[in-house]
Design a protein around this motif. Structure first.
Motif, PDB file in Angstrom:
ATOM      1  N   UNK A 190       0.726  -1.302   0.002  1.00 29.46           N
ATOM      2  CA  UNK A 190       0.085   0.330   0.127  1.00 29.46           C
ATOM      3  C   UNK A 190       1.069   0.881  -0.110  1.00 29.46           C
ATOM      4  N   UNK A 191       1.129   1.626  -1.016  1.00 28.70           N
ATOM      5  CA  UNK A 191       1.385   3.000  -1.275  1.00 28.70           C
ATOM      6  C   UNK A 191       1.312   4.350  -0.395  1.00 28.70           C
ATOM      7  N   UNK A 192       0.199   4.569   0.396  1.00 26.66           N
ATOM      8  CA  UNK A 192      -0.322   5.165   1.697  1.00 26.66           C
ATOM      9  C   UNK A 192       0.610   4.776   2.096  1.00 26.66           C
ATOM     10  N   UNK A 193       1.101   3.455   2.980  1.00 31.28           N
ATOM     11  CA  UNK A 193       1.543   2.755   4.424  1.00 31.28           C
ATOM     12  C   UNK A 193       3.225   3.613   3.704  1.00 31.28           C
ATOM     13  N   UNK A 194       3.279   3.593   3.223  1.00 28.36           N
ATOM     14  CA  UNK A 194       5.158   3.522   3.048  1.00 28.36           C
ATOM     15  C   UNK A 194       6.190   5.360   3.117  1.00 28.36           C
ATOM     16  N   UNK A 195       6.314   5.788   4.387  1.00 24.95           N
ATOM     17  CA  UNK A 195       6.464   7.343   5.061  1.00 24.95           C
ATOM     18  C   UNK A 195       5.467   7.420   5.433  1.00 24.95           C
ATOM     19  N   UNK A 196       4.425   6.642   6.120  1.00 30.04           N
ATOM     20  CA  UNK A 196       3.185   7.546   6.539  1.00 30.04           C
ATOM     21  C   UNK A 196       3.438   8.463   8.136  1.00 30.04           C
ATOM     22  N   UNK A 197       4.463   7.526   8.548  1.00 36.01           N
ATOM     23  CA  UNK A 197       4.964   8.074  10.107  1.00 36.01           C
ATOM     24  C   UNK A 197       5.933   8.288  10.204  1.00 36.01           C
ATOM     25  N   UNK A 198       6.892   7.894   9.687  1.00 31.41           N
ATOM     26  CA  UNK A 198       8.303   7.890   9.634  1.00 31.41           C
ATOM     27  C   UNK A 198       9.271   8.305   8.546  1.00 31.41           C
ATOM     28  N   UNK A 199       9.994   8.840   8.709  1.00 35.39           N
ATOM     29  CA  UNK A 199      10.551   9.700   7.336  1.00 35.39           C
ATOM     30  C   UNK A 199      11.887   8.361   6.905  1.00 35.39           C
ATOM     31  N   UNK A 200      11.557   7.950   5.667  1.00 28.89           N
ATOM     32  CA  UNK A 200      11.838   6.942   5.206  1.00 28.89           C
ATOM     33  C   UNK A 200      13.110   7.784   4.372  1.00 28.89           C
ATOM     34  N   UNK A 201      14.520   6.757   4.534  1.00 32.31           N
ATOM     35  CA  UNK A 201      15.505   7.226   2.953  1.00 32.31           C
ATOM     36  C   UNK A 201      15.070   6.523   2.469  1.00 32.31           C
ATOM     37  N   UNK A 202      14.446   5.126   2.161  1.00 27.63           N
ATOM     38  CA  UNK A 202      14.179   4.264   0.850  1.00 27.63           C
ATOM     39  C   UNK A 202      12.818   3.971   1.310  1.00 27.63           C
ATOM     40  N   UNK A 203      11.817   4.615   0.002  1.00 27.24           N
ATOM     41  CA  UNK A 203      10.335   3.646   0.274  1.00 27.24           C
ATOM     42  C   UNK A 203       9.923   2.649  -0.879  1.00 27.24           C
ATOM     43  N   UNK A 204      10.095   1.856  -1.079  1.00 22.86           N
ATOM     44  CA  UNK A 204       9.631   0.566  -1.025  1.00 22.86           C
ATOM     45  C   UNK A 204       7.886  -0.070  -1.822  1.00 22.86           C
ATOM     46  N   UNK A 205       7.406   0.779  -2.961  1.00 24.67           N
ATOM     47  CA  UNK A 205       6.538  -0.231  -2.827  1.00 24.67           C
ATOM     48  C   UNK A 205       5.691  -1.703  -3.479  1.00 24.67           C
ATOM     49  N   UNK A 206       5.235  -2.530  -3.508  1.00 20.73           N
ATOM     50  CA  UNK A 206       5.996  -3.819  -4.181  1.00 20.73           C
ATOM     51  C   UNK A 206       5.275  -4.865  -2.633  1.00 20.73           C
ATOM     52  N   UNK A 207       5.273  -6.213  -3.270  1.00 17.85           N
ATOM     53  CA  UNK A 207       4.300  -6.947  -2.689  1.00 17.85           C
ATOM     54  C   UNK A 207       6.320  -7.733  -2.130  1.00 17.85           C
ATOM     55  N   UNK A 208       5.595  -8.243  -0.791  1.00 16.36           N
ATOM     56  CA  UNK A 208       7.085  -8.435   0.216  1.00 16.36           C
ATOM     57  C   UNK A 208       7.984  -9.238   0.148  1.00 16.36           C
ATOM     58  N   UNK A 209       6.709 -10.601  -0.308  1.00 14.77           N
ATOM     59  CA  UNK A 209       7.847 -11.768  -0.270  1.00 14.77           C
ATOM     60  C   UNK A 209       8.651 -11.872  -2.341  1.00 14.77           C
ATOM     61  N   UNK A 210       8.036 -10.647  -3.094  1.00 20.73           N
ATOM     62  CA  UNK A 210       8.547 -10.951  -4.931  1.00 20.73           C
ATOM     63  C   UNK A 210       9.854  -9.603  -4.336  1.00 20.73           C
ATOM     64  N   UNK A 211       9.221  -8.931  -3.517  1.00 17.64           N
ATOM     65  CA  UNK A 211      10.350  -7.853  -3.533  1.00 17.64           C
ATOM     66  C   UNK A 211      11.672  -7.985  -2.438  1.00 17.64           C
ATOM     67  N   UNK A 212      11.097  -8.596  -1.095  1.00 15.93           N
ATOM     68  CA  UNK A 212      12.954  -9.767  -1.139  1.00 15.93           C
ATOM     69  C   UNK A 212      13.365 -10.259  -1.184  1.00 15.93           C
ATOM     70  N   UNK A 213      12.566 -11.294  -2.885  1.00 13.35           N
ATOM     71  CA  UNK A 213      13.050 -12.624  -3.340  1.00 13.35           C
ATOM     72  C   UNK A 213      14.402 -11.710  -3.856  1.00 13.35           C
ATOM     73  N   UNK A 214      13.557 -10.736  -4.066  1.00 16.84           N
ATOM     74  CA  UNK A 214      15.177  -9.565  -5.159  1.00 16.84           C
ATOM     75  C   UNK A 214      15.890  -9.465  -4.636  1.00 16.84           C
ATOM     76  N   UNK A 215      15.503  -9.409  -3.562  1.00 16.74           N
ATOM     77  CA  UNK A 215      16.828  -8.379  -2.865  1.00 16.74           C
ATOM     78  C   UNK A 215      17.471  -9.413  -2.457  1.00 16.74           C
ATOM     79  N   UNK A 216      17.270 -10.844  -2.040  1.00 14.26           N
ATOM     80  CA  UNK A 216      18.137 -11.673  -1.458  1.00 14.26           C
ATOM     81  C   UNK A 216      19.036 -12.086  -2.794  1.00 14.26           C
ATOM     82  N   UNK A 217      18.530 -12.303  -4.087  1.00 14.37           N
ATOM     83  CA  UNK A 217      18.806 -12.537  -5.122  1.00 14.37           C
ATOM     84  C   UNK A 217      19.858 -11.442  -5.750  1.00 14.37           C
ATOM     85  N   UNK A 218      19.453 -10.291  -4.694  1.00 15.95           N
ATOM     86  CA  UNK A 218      20.772  -8.873  -5.015  1.00 15.95           C
ATOM     87  C   UNK A 218      22.098  -9.534  -4.511  1.00 15.95           C
ATOM     88  N   UNK A 219      21.924  -9.774  -3.301  1.00 15.02           N
ATOM     89  CA  UNK A 219      22.499  -9.740  -2.325  1.00 15.02           C
ATOM     90  C   UNK A 219      22.893 -11.713  -2.638  1.00 15.02           C
TER      91      UNK A 219
END
Length: 582
Positions: free
Chosen positions: A318-347
Motif C-alpha cells: 500500500x503506497x499510502x502506508x510507506x513513509x506515512x509516520x516515519x521519514x524513510x530514506x528509501x520507500x519500496x512499494x511492492x509485494x513483500x515476498x516478491x520484493x525481498x526475493x529479488x533483494x536476496x538474489x541481489x545479495x
C-alpha cells in the motif's frame, strides 16, 4: 448473428441468479460461506442443496463477519460472508476489521428490490453508501446477466494490490430471475491472495540493500502484511544472510519461528516486552516490512525515539502506508515476498560480501521470559496469574493449533509470552480495529479453515457479545476450547482510567457476576473452573485433548491491579509502585 455470438449462444447456460452466484463461487474455489438466513435470501438457499459449498450457520451477523475474516487469515483464500437485509448493519465490525487488516472478504448482502426502499419497504436502507467507506468497492447487482462479470471483478479487486473486502448487494428478485450466461469462468489467480506480486523499483531496492549492509545495528520490523504475503521464509533468508534480528507487530506474530536465534518476537504497546522494545529503540536502521506503523505497534510512534536518530526503510504493497509516520530514506512499494526475493538474489550475486558474525538473541530472549515466568508476583485474593495460564498453554500447544485472542488482557499475555514455534498465522487477534466480541467468532472461522485444535482467549466483557454462538461452536463439532479470563469488569478501560487518567474507580466499567459454567454446560460444552494454580496445566491439557466444545473459566486480576505489557501503563505502575509484567 456472428460466428462468435452463435458459439456463445450455443454454450450459454440458462440460470437464475442464485444458481449463477453459487456457480461463480465454486469456480473461484470457495468451499465455505458464513452467514445466517433472512427473508431476502430464501431464494438463494433453495439452490444451495445442489452445491458442494458448505454454509456455516451462525447466530449473529457479527459472528459471521468475524469468522469470515479469521477464515481468510488462516487459509490465504478470500472468504465469503452472507447477510440478509435486516441484519446488514450488524456486519460492520467484522468488515471494518477486514478492511483495516487488508483481508479479502466477499460480502453478499441480500436486499429488497431496487428502489423499493424509496417506498419505505421494510429493511430498506442504502447498503451501498453504508459499506462504501469500509470496502474496496461496493456495488449493486442490477441483472442476472452481469453476475459473472461482477463476481470476477469482486474477487479480482479483493485479492489484488492491498487486499480488502468487497461488498455485493443482491436484490431479492435476482435470485429468481433467469438469463442465458456464456461467461461462467473465474480468474485462477484470484482464488488466493495476494493474486499478483509486484516487485518494488529495482534502483530503490539496490539503494535499500546498500543501507542494510552499511548499518551497525539494523532490525527488521514485520507486520501482518508480511504474513499476508507469506513472506516468512524469505524474511528469514534475508535475516540469516545478513544476521539481522526480526521483530514483529502483534498481528504479525508467527511470521518466523519465535524460537529462532534471530527472533526478537513481538514489539510495541500490545505485548512487546522491555528487551524487545529497547532493542528496536537502540537500532540504527529499521526496515519496516508489511506494517502500517500504527499506534499500537509503535507505542504511539515513540518506540524508535527521535525520528532523525536512525535510518528508516519501508516496504509495503500500500503506497499510502510507506513513509506515512516515519521519514524513510528509501520507500519500496511492492509485494513483500516478491520484493525481498529479488533483494536476496541481489545479495546472493555479490562476491564481495564476507560472512556476517552469527548473532544469537536466545540468551536475552530466554532471560526476559524466565524473569516473567519466575517472577511469582502475588495475585489479588481469588485470582490466578495470567502468566501461569499462558506458560502452561505454551508447554502444551501442538504445532497445528490456532490461538485466537480478544484485545485486552486476553491478548496481551499470549502476545508477549506464547511461543509460535512453527512459522505461520497461528495466533490471530483483531488489533487493526480492536472491537470486542472477536475471539470466539474468530475461533469458529479458524476451526473451519484447518483441522487442528483452536484455543480462544476471551474476557467476560467480550464474551457477552457472543454467548449465543456457543451453540454454533457446539453444533460444528469442532475442537474448540474457549478460555475465559474473567474479572467482572471492562478491564482495559479500567486500567486506562486508573493508570493514565487517575480516575476514581469503578468508572462505568464493572458489571455483575454471571455463572458462565452453567451457561456453557447448557450449550453442551465440557466446562471447568480453575481455582488453583496446580490445576491449570491438567485442565488445559484435558480440554485440548477433547475433540469437542470445551470451556474453561479462570479468575484473573484486572489491569489496574496487575499491570500487563503496555509500556505507558508500566511507566505509570513504576511511579505508583504497582506490580507489573514487562
Amino acid at each position: 448473428m456472428t460466428q462468435m455470438s452463435m458459439t456463445q449462444a450455443d454454450t450459454a447456460q440458462t440460470m437464475n441468479g442464485a444458481q449463477a452466484i453459487l456457480r461463480m463461487l465454486e469456480l473461484h474455489g470457495v468451499t465455505h460461506v458464513f452467514g445466517l438466513p433472512g427473508e431476502t435470501t430464501i431464494g438463494w438457499y433453495k439452490e444451495w442443496a445442489s452445491s458442494q459449498i458448505e454454509f456455516v450457520l451462525t447466530r449473529d451477523e457479527r459472528t459471521a463477519a468475524f469468522a469470515a475474516e479469521a477464515y481468510a487469515k488462516i487459509t490465504g483464500r478470500p472468504a465469503v460472508l452472507e447477510a440478509p437485509s435486516p441484519g446488514v448493519t450488524h456486519c460492520t465490525p467484522g468488515i471494518t476489521e477486514a478492511y483495516l487488516s487488508s483481508l479479502p472478504v466477499i460480502f453478499f448482502s441480500s436486499d429488497i428490490p431496487i428502489n423499493q426502499d424509496k417506498r419505505h419497504g421494510l429493511t430498506g436502507v442504502d447498503q451501498t453508501a453504508l459499506y462504501r467507506s469500509i470496502c474496496k468497492e461496493s456495488f449493486h447487482l442490477a441483472s442476472v446477466a452481469e453476475i459473472p462479470f461482477m463476481l470476477r471483478r469482486a474477487f479480482r479487486v479483493a485479492t489484488s494490490g492491498r487486499p480488502g473486502p468487497v461488498h455485493v448487494r443482491v436484490p431479492i428478485n435476482l435470485f429468481h430471475e433467469t438469463a442465458a450466461l456464456a461467461d461462467l469462468y473465474a480468474d485462477p489467480a484470484c482464488r488466493v491472495f495476494p493474486a499478483h506480486r509486484p516487485v518494488a523499483d529495482h534502483a530503490k531496492l539496490r539503494e535499500a540493500t546498500e543501507l542494510l549492509l552499511a548499518a551497525r545495528k539494523p532490525v527488521l520490523v514485520c507486520g501482518q502484511g508480511a504474513l499476508i504475503s507469506q513472506a516468512g521464509d524469505i524474511v528469514l533468508d534475508l535475516a540469516e544472510r545478513l544476521q539481522i534480528p526480526v521483530a514483529t507487530t502483534t498481528p504479525g506474530k508467527g511470521l518466523i519461528p519465535e524460537t529462532h536465534p534471530l527472533a526478537l518476537r513481538v514489539i510495541g504497546a500490545r505485548g512487546g516486552m522491555e528487551y524487545s522494545n529497547d532493542y528496536v529503540g537502540d537500532a540504527d536502521l529499521v526496515f519496516f516490512i508489511g506494517t502500517n506503523t500504527d499506534s499500537s505497534s509503535t507505542d504511539h510512534w515513540k518506540l524508535y525515539g527521535a525520528p532523525d536518530s536512525k535510518t528508516f526503510l519501508h516496504l509495503d504493497i500500500a503506497e499510502a502506508h510507506v513513509g506515512n509516520n516515519f521519514p524513510v530514506k528509501v520507500g519500496l512499494v511492492g509485494d513483500a515476498r516478491a520484493t525481498l526475493t529479488y533483494m536476496v538474489e541481489l545479495l546472493r550475486a555479490r562476491t564481495d560480501l564476507a560472512p556476517r558474525p552469527p548473532l544469537d538473541l536466545t540468551p536475552i530472549r530466554q532471560a526476559a521470559l524466565s524473569r516473567v515466568f519466575n517472577s511469582n508476583i502475588p495475585m489479588p485474593e481469588g485470582t490466578l496469574s495470567p502468566v501461569k495460564l499462558t506458560q502452561a498453554l505454551d508447554q502444551l500447544l501442538p504445532d497445528d493449533a490456532i490461538v485466537t485472542a480478544e484485545p485486552g488482557v486476553s491478548a496481551i499475555y499470549p502476545s508477549a509470552l506464547l511461543s509460535v514455534r512453527k512459522a505461520g498465522r497461528r495466533y490471530i487477534t483483531n488489533y487493526s480495529m480492536g472491537s470486542l466480541g472477536y475471539s470466539v467468532p474468530a475461533a469458529i472461522g479458524a476451526s473451519f479453515a484447518q483441522d487442528g485444535p483452536v484455543i480462544s482467549f476471551t474476557g467476560d466483557g467480550s464474551l457477552a457479545f457472543v454467548l449465543g454462538d456457543f451453540e454454533t461452536v457446539r453444533r460444528s463439532g469442532k475442537n474448540v476450547t474457549i478460555v475465559l479470563c474473567r474479572n467482572d469488569t471492562y478491564g482495559w478501560i479500567r486500567g486506562e482510567a486508573a493508570l493514565l487518567e487517575d480516575a476514581d474507580l469503578p468508572w462505568s466499567t464493572d458489571f455483575g457476576a454471571v455463572d458462565y459454567i452453567r451457561i456453557a454446560e447448557g450449550f453442551g460444552f465440557h466446562a471447568e473452573r480453575i481455582t488453583r494454580e496446580v490445576d491449570i496445566l491438567p485442565v488445559l491439557e484435558a480440554a485440548i485433548s477433547n475433540p469437542g466444545a470445551n470451556f474453561i473459566e479462570i479468575m484473573v486480576p484486572s489491569q489496574d491491579k496487575i499491570v500487563p505489557f503496555v509500556p505507558p501503563w508500566v511507566c505509570a505502575a513504576r511511579k505508583k509502585k504497582l506490580p507489573y509484567f514487562y
